[in-house]
Structures are given as structure tokens and as C-alpha cells.
Design a protein around this motif. Structure first.
Motif, short mmCIF file in Angstrom:
data_model
loop_
_atom_site.label_atom_id
_atom_site.label_comp_id
_atom_site.label_asym_id
_atom_site.label_seq_id
_atom_site.Cartn_x
_atom_site.Cartn_y
_atom_site.Cartn_z
N ALA A 1 78.74 54.76 -57.03
CA ALA A 1 78.76 53.62 -56.14
C ALA A 1 78.13 52.42 -56.83
O ALA A 1 77.02 52.52 -57.34
CB ALA A 1 78.01 53.94 -54.85
N THR A 2 78.85 51.31 -56.91
CA THR A 2 78.24 50.07 -57.38
C THR A 2 77.82 49.25 -56.17
O THR A 2 78.54 49.18 -55.16
CB THR A 2 79.22 49.24 -58.24
N TYR A 3 76.67 48.66 -56.27
CA TYR A 3 76.11 47.89 -55.16
C TYR A 3 75.60 46.58 -55.72
O TYR A 3 74.83 46.56 -56.69
CB TYR A 3 74.98 48.68 -54.49
N GLN B 1 76.27 59.09 -58.24
CA GLN B 1 75.66 58.17 -59.19
C GLN B 1 75.63 56.78 -58.57
O GLN B 1 76.42 56.47 -57.68
CB GLN B 1 76.46 58.14 -60.51
N ILE B 2 74.71 55.97 -59.04
CA ILE B 2 74.55 54.63 -58.47
C ILE B 2 74.42 53.61 -59.60
O ILE B 2 73.83 53.90 -60.65
CB ILE B 2 73.29 54.57 -57.55
N GLN B 3 74.98 52.45 -59.40
CA GLN B 3 74.83 51.36 -60.36
C GLN B 3 74.60 50.08 -59.57
O GLN B 3 75.49 49.60 -58.88
CB GLN B 3 76.06 51.23 -61.25
N LEU B 4 73.40 49.55 -59.68
CA LEU B 4 73.10 48.28 -59.03
C LEU B 4 73.41 47.13 -59.97
O LEU B 4 73.15 47.22 -61.18
CB LEU B 4 71.64 48.23 -58.59
N ILE C 1 65.30 51.23 -55.96
CA ILE C 1 66.47 51.81 -55.30
C ILE C 1 67.21 52.73 -56.27
O ILE C 1 67.61 53.85 -55.91
CB ILE C 1 67.39 50.69 -54.78
N GLU C 2 67.40 52.28 -57.52
CA GLU C 2 68.06 53.13 -58.52
C GLU C 2 67.28 54.43 -58.71
O GLU C 2 67.87 55.53 -58.76
CB GLU C 2 68.15 52.39 -59.85
N LEU C 3 65.97 54.33 -58.84
CA LEU C 3 65.13 55.50 -59.10
C LEU C 3 65.19 56.48 -57.94
O LEU C 3 65.36 57.70 -58.13
CB LEU C 3 63.69 55.04 -59.35
N ILE C 4 65.06 55.98 -56.74
CA ILE C 4 65.08 56.85 -55.56
C ILE C 4 66.43 57.55 -55.42
O ILE C 4 66.49 58.76 -55.14
CB ILE C 4 64.76 56.03 -54.29
N TRP D 1 74.84 63.59 -68.68
CA TRP D 1 75.07 62.49 -69.61
C TRP D 1 74.71 61.16 -68.97
O TRP D 1 74.01 60.33 -69.57
CB TRP D 1 76.53 62.46 -70.06
N TYR D 2 75.18 60.94 -67.75
CA TYR D 2 74.91 59.67 -67.09
C TYR D 2 73.41 59.52 -66.81
O TYR D 2 72.86 58.43 -66.94
CB TYR D 2 75.69 59.56 -65.78
N SER D 3 72.76 60.62 -66.45
CA SER D 3 71.33 60.57 -66.18
C SER D 3 70.54 60.18 -67.43
O SER D 3 69.62 59.37 -67.38
CB SER D 3 70.85 61.93 -65.66
N GLU D 4 70.92 60.75 -68.58
CA GLU D 4 70.22 60.42 -69.82
C GLU D 4 70.46 58.97 -70.22
O GLU D 4 69.54 58.25 -70.61
CB GLU D 4 70.69 61.36 -70.93
N MET D 5 71.72 58.54 -70.14
CA MET D 5 72.02 57.15 -70.46
C MET D 5 71.30 56.20 -69.49
O MET D 5 70.74 55.18 -69.89
CB MET D 5 73.53 56.90 -70.41
N GLY D 6 71.32 56.56 -68.21
CA GLY D 6 70.67 55.74 -67.20
C GLY D 6 69.17 55.65 -67.40
O GLY D 6 68.56 54.59 -67.18
#
Length: 516
Positions: free
Chosen positions: A342-344, A370-373, A425-428, A453-458
Motif C-alpha cells: 500500500a502506498t500512502y 507492505q507499506i510505502q509512505l 507509521i512505517e515502523l509500526i 527482501w523488502y524488509s531488509e531493503m526497507g
């Protein structure tokens, strides 16, 4: 004539942190037609290794080009780098012809030609046919006025710029091939080291989101032949070991019938590739009965533009979506083993603490994998720009206008507090128990690996963004209005291509000082 294509380095955090890197599809799309037209073409992907400008110039000079063509997918935020690079190229190679294309120059062509004498020609809109016409004209020393879709200084009066009629929209997207031979596939990867490329199934979007900088550039939604595209993906896997396709479409699923045909054709190819991309929640809900085909064909993640929690805001920005539909799409994707991102976007309204608290609760209810602000980053050619012209610019370095830096002030909150909300917000969202279970204990190994993978990159990007905010980012306290800083709206230019051949078309010549 020799042509060198250059993908300039990008300063965006996302370009510098991940070990993975994707090939520059836009340049490959013009490279293929140029090669087929008989021109010698080479590619310098300076973004691949964050190449310094002096080395780029040296690499280009060694190839002895007649023409250099530049473009970048991060068009506006890469523009300052492009201008600096073009100046260095012209200083070294004074007879070089420099051609600049992409989304940003398509709309800012007159200002670029006015302010950047090192840039000779602007390609406006889709470039596959335009660059071939342009190169043939340059080779024959012909009249540039006859080439559609370009802008250049008037040879008779350098104080004026010529805008030729808009290029015709490419209706058959299979008419021009991608120049895959320009890259070494082993240099490009994504999703944790998987050999990867970028492709488009379609161009354009029929929806009217007023902040979107891409919709008008493509003018109208079109798609490739679904069976031919599936065959191309099969060939890329068998001949080059490609394991992942990143779709650059705004809306690959726009036609249910064509998208289903593509999925079935790709399943028939029987190649183990993963597909990632973006789509709309409404199309996921529409396709509830064929989502098993999505997963069978290799779809592992779709990005959904959630954008806002308020139905009123969604209506204001013409999103054409509903909160209920967004939530339903995430649930359907989870049932079929497809990761939802989700992009927000923060900044459509001048948020207060209570608004961001509601945003957090809203995203927790959605429960995306996954989330992307992102920060709102306005483009002058969009209808949204005029609604934000009065807002104060606090980030004057346009290289940081990359959606990950706050560029517009919020009256009710200083930047440090908005950033604290942003990162919290991203962290939570990423550390909540449900997300950790999908990261560590999900029964599907492919799903699990993708989450890791996304968690490590994030994690790496998150830490870099915090460090940069605290120690490197410079913001102004009392900035200019957006209109004063960038200029008036260019909404009249939003649609970049001609849909059909007009009865009469003629070039326009305007003074470089004229504003329109």
C-alpha cells in the motif's frame, strides 16, 4: 552516425541503497528502433554504479558520438543532474548534438532550451518513432521543422524556440522492439538478486487522478499484444536467465480480457518468472474469480495506491476509488498468496496530528503486507498543481523532489514532527505481529522470501532516511510559494500526444522569454 544513450545517475535514496538495479527501459525502447534504422548505438548506464560526471564524459568521449540522447525515469528529480552533465559533455565535445527526452522535458521544453544552452533538442512524448525521424533528418542535414514531437532553437534566431506538432500516439506498441542487446543482463537484478528487467504491458490510464504526472504523458490507455509479450518474457528467461519482470505500467490490468489472455499465455510458456507491478484496487476486486491465474502466472506483488483515508480527499483528487474497495482488494490478494503493497501519500491536506493518527489507524485496518509512505510532490502539468500553488516550498533542491523528501510546508506541523509521524507509521506497520508472521512464518516460501527482501531493503532505506533528515537535509524556514518557485501551471500541456492525425498541423515559433 553514432548515438550514445546515457542514463544519468539519480540522487534518490531508493536508487542508492538497494544492491539491486533495474535496466533503463525508456532508453532501451528508443535504442531498438535506432539500431533497426541502421544507426550505431551504445548505452552508458551511469545510474548502475552511481558514476561521477567526469567519468561519464570520458566514457562518452571514448565512443566518439555524433549525438548523445539522455533520459531518466526519475525525470524531474534527475533534471538538475542532466543539465550539469550536458554542460560537461558540451565542454569536452563542442560539436556534439545533445537530445533530451522524458516526462519532465516533455512539459518544460521551452524553459530548458531557454536556460540550458548545452541542450540542443527536446523530444516530447513517446520517443520510438520520433528519434528515428530525428536521426534520419540530422544525418541528411534536413529540416528539423518536419520532425513531429520535438522542440529546438530557431536556427535563424536563437532567441526563439520552435515547437513542432505533437508526435502521434503509438497505437501498436509491438511495432517497435526493445533494444535488449544494449545491456548485459547479468548486471541487473531485483527482488534480492534475481535477474530482472522492466517491461510495459500497457501505456496510459483512463482514470483522472489530478496529481498523477504520468497519465497525460501517455494520453490514452493502450496495450501490447498479450501473446507476443508472453513469448518475449519466455525468451528473456530462456536466453538471458531473466527471473523477474517489473511492470512499469500505470494500469496493466486495465482490460480484463487482454490481461487474462496474457496470464494464460504466460502460464503456457511454462517459465518460472515472478511478476511485480502496480494496479488499482478496483481491478483486483473485478478479477476476484481469476486471481488464481495471477498467482499461477507468477504475480507475487502488486502495489496499490491507497493515497488517503478520507473519502472526501479521494474525491477531491479524483482517485475514482473507495475505502471499502481498497480494503477488499488487499484481502483478496492475501487469499491468493499475492503480496499487497500500500502506498500512502502525506501532504494532500495540511495535516494535523489527529489526521496522521487517523491515517495510522486506517492503514492498520487495511492490514497491507507492505507499506510505502510518500510525500506529495507536485508536477506543474497536472491539474492538482494549481490547487497547491499557494503552498510554501521548504525544499529548494529539486534533486530531492523524489517523493521521499518533504517539499511543501504544512502550516500546522513543523517538518521534524511530520517526519516523526512518517517514519513511525512505517515502523509500526512493518513491525506489527501480523507483518512479522508473514515475514518469518508464512507457509509459502516464495512469499516469505519476498517479504524478507523488502524488509531488509526497507530497513536500510529507513535508517538512511533518518540519518539524512538529521544531518544532511537542508530546508528553508520562510520559502517561496510553489508558483513563485516553479512557475505557473502547465496544465494546458497535460496531454502530450496526438490521438489522431489532424487535418492541418503546423509548427509554432515562440520567443524563449514568452510564458504560456
Amino acid at each position: 552516425m553514432k548515438v550514445v544513450l546515457i542514463n544519468p545517475p539519480h540522487t534518490a535514496i531508493g536508487s542508492r541503497i538497494p544492491d539491486d538495479h533495474l535496466p533503463p527501459l525508456g532508453l532501451l525502447c528508443i535504442g531498438g528502433p535506432l539500431i533497426d534504422a541502421g544507426f550505431a548505438v551504445a548505452l552508458i548506464d551511469a545510474d548502475l554504479s552511481d558514476m561521477p560526471l567526469n567519468r561519464i564524459v570520458e566514457e562518452a568521449a571514448n565512443r566518439e558520438p555524433d549525438v548523445v540522447m539522455l533520459g531518466h525515469s526519475g525525470s524531474s528529480s534527475a533534471h538538475a543532474t542532466v543539465v550539469a552533465l550536458c554542460g560537461a559533455l558540451k565542454q569536452r565535445l563542442s560539436d556534439l548534438i545533445i537530445v533530451y527526452g522524458g516526462v519532465h522535458p516533455t512539459y518544460h521544453w521551452d524553459e530548458i532550451l531557454r536556460d540550458s544552452p548545452c541542450i540542443d533538442i527536446i523530444v516530447r512524448g513517446e520517443g520510438e518513432q520520433t528519434v528515428v525521424d530525428l536521426m534520419r533528418t540530422l544525418k541528411a542535414q534536413g529540416d528539423l521543422h518536419a520532425v513531429r514531437g520535438i522542440a529546438f532553437r530557431d536556427p535563424q534566431d536563437s532567441a526563439k524556440v520552435v515547437e513542432t506538432p505533437a508526435a502521434y500516439m503509438i497505437r501498436n506498441l509491438d511495432e517497435h522492439r526493445i533494444g535488449w542487446e544494449l545491456i548485459d543482463h547479468s548486471s541487473y537484478s531485483y527482488w534480492g538478486g534475481k535477474r530482472a528487467v522492466v517491461l510495459q504491458f500497457s501505456r496510459g490510464c483512463p482514470y483522472l487522478c489530478n496529481y498523477c504526472g504520468q497519465r497525460g504523458y501517455w494520453t490514452q490507455w493502450r496495450h501490447r499484444d498479450p501473446v507476443k509479450l508472453a513469448r518475449e518474457i519466455g525468451r528473456l528467461h530462456r536466453e538471458h536467465g531473466v527471473e523477474l519482470i517489473n511492470f512499469a505500467d500505470e494500469l496493466p490490468t486495465g482490460s480484463r480480457r487482454m490481461w487474462r489472455t496474457f496470464l494464460e499465455a504466460l502460464i503456457a510458456e511454462n517459465v518460472p518468472v515472478l511478476l511485480v507491478g502496480s494496479t488499482r484496487a478496483g481491478d483486483i476486486v473485478r478479477d476476484a474469480d481469476i486471481l488464481h491465474l495471477y498467482r499461477q502466472a507468477g504475480v507475487i506483488r502488486f502495489l496499490l495506491g491507497i493515497e488517503a483515508y478520507s473519502e472526501a480527499t479521494l474525491t477531491q483528487i479524483r482517485k475514482g476509488a473507495s475505502v471499502h474497495e481498497d480494503r477488499q482488494a488487499i484481502q483478496l490478494m492475501r487469499q491468493h498468496g499475492i503480496i499487497s503493497m500500500a502506498t500512502y501519500v502525506v501532504g494532500f491536506e495540511e495535516e494535523r496530528d489527529v489526521d496522521l493518527w487517523r491515517s495510522l489507524r486506517h492503514l492498520l485496518r487495511y492490514d497491507p503486507d507492505q507499506i510505502q509512505l510518500l510525500y506529495l510532490t507536485p508536477h506543474r502539468w497536472t491539474p492538482f498543481y494549481k490547487t497547491a500553488e499557494h503552498r510554501q516550498v521548504i525544499q529548494t533542491d529539486t534533486r530531492r523532489w523524489d517523493y521521499k523528501h518533504q517539499v511543501l510546508a504544512t502550516r500546522h506541523m513543523p517538518p521534524w514532527r511530520l517526519f516523526l509521524w512518517f517514519k513511525s507509521i512505517e515502523l509500526i506497520l512493518q513491525l506489527r505481529p501480523k507483518a512479522l508472521y508473514r515475514l518469518l512464518g508464512h507457509p509459502d516460501a516464495v512469499f516469505r522470501q519476498s517479504m524478507r527482501w523488502y524488509s531488509e531493503m526497507g530497513r536500510r532505506t529507513w535508517l538512511r532516511e533518518v540519518f539524512e533528515f538529521m544531518f544532511k537535509t537542508v530546508r528553508v524556514r520562510e520559502g517561496q510559494s510553489l508558483k513563485t518557485f516553479l512557475g505557473p501551471t502547465l496544465e494546458a500541456r497535460e496531454y502530450a500526444l496526438e490521438k489522431a492525425k489532424p487535418a492541418n498541423s503546423a509548427r509554432r515559433i515562440i520567443p524563449l522569454t514568452e510564458s504560456r
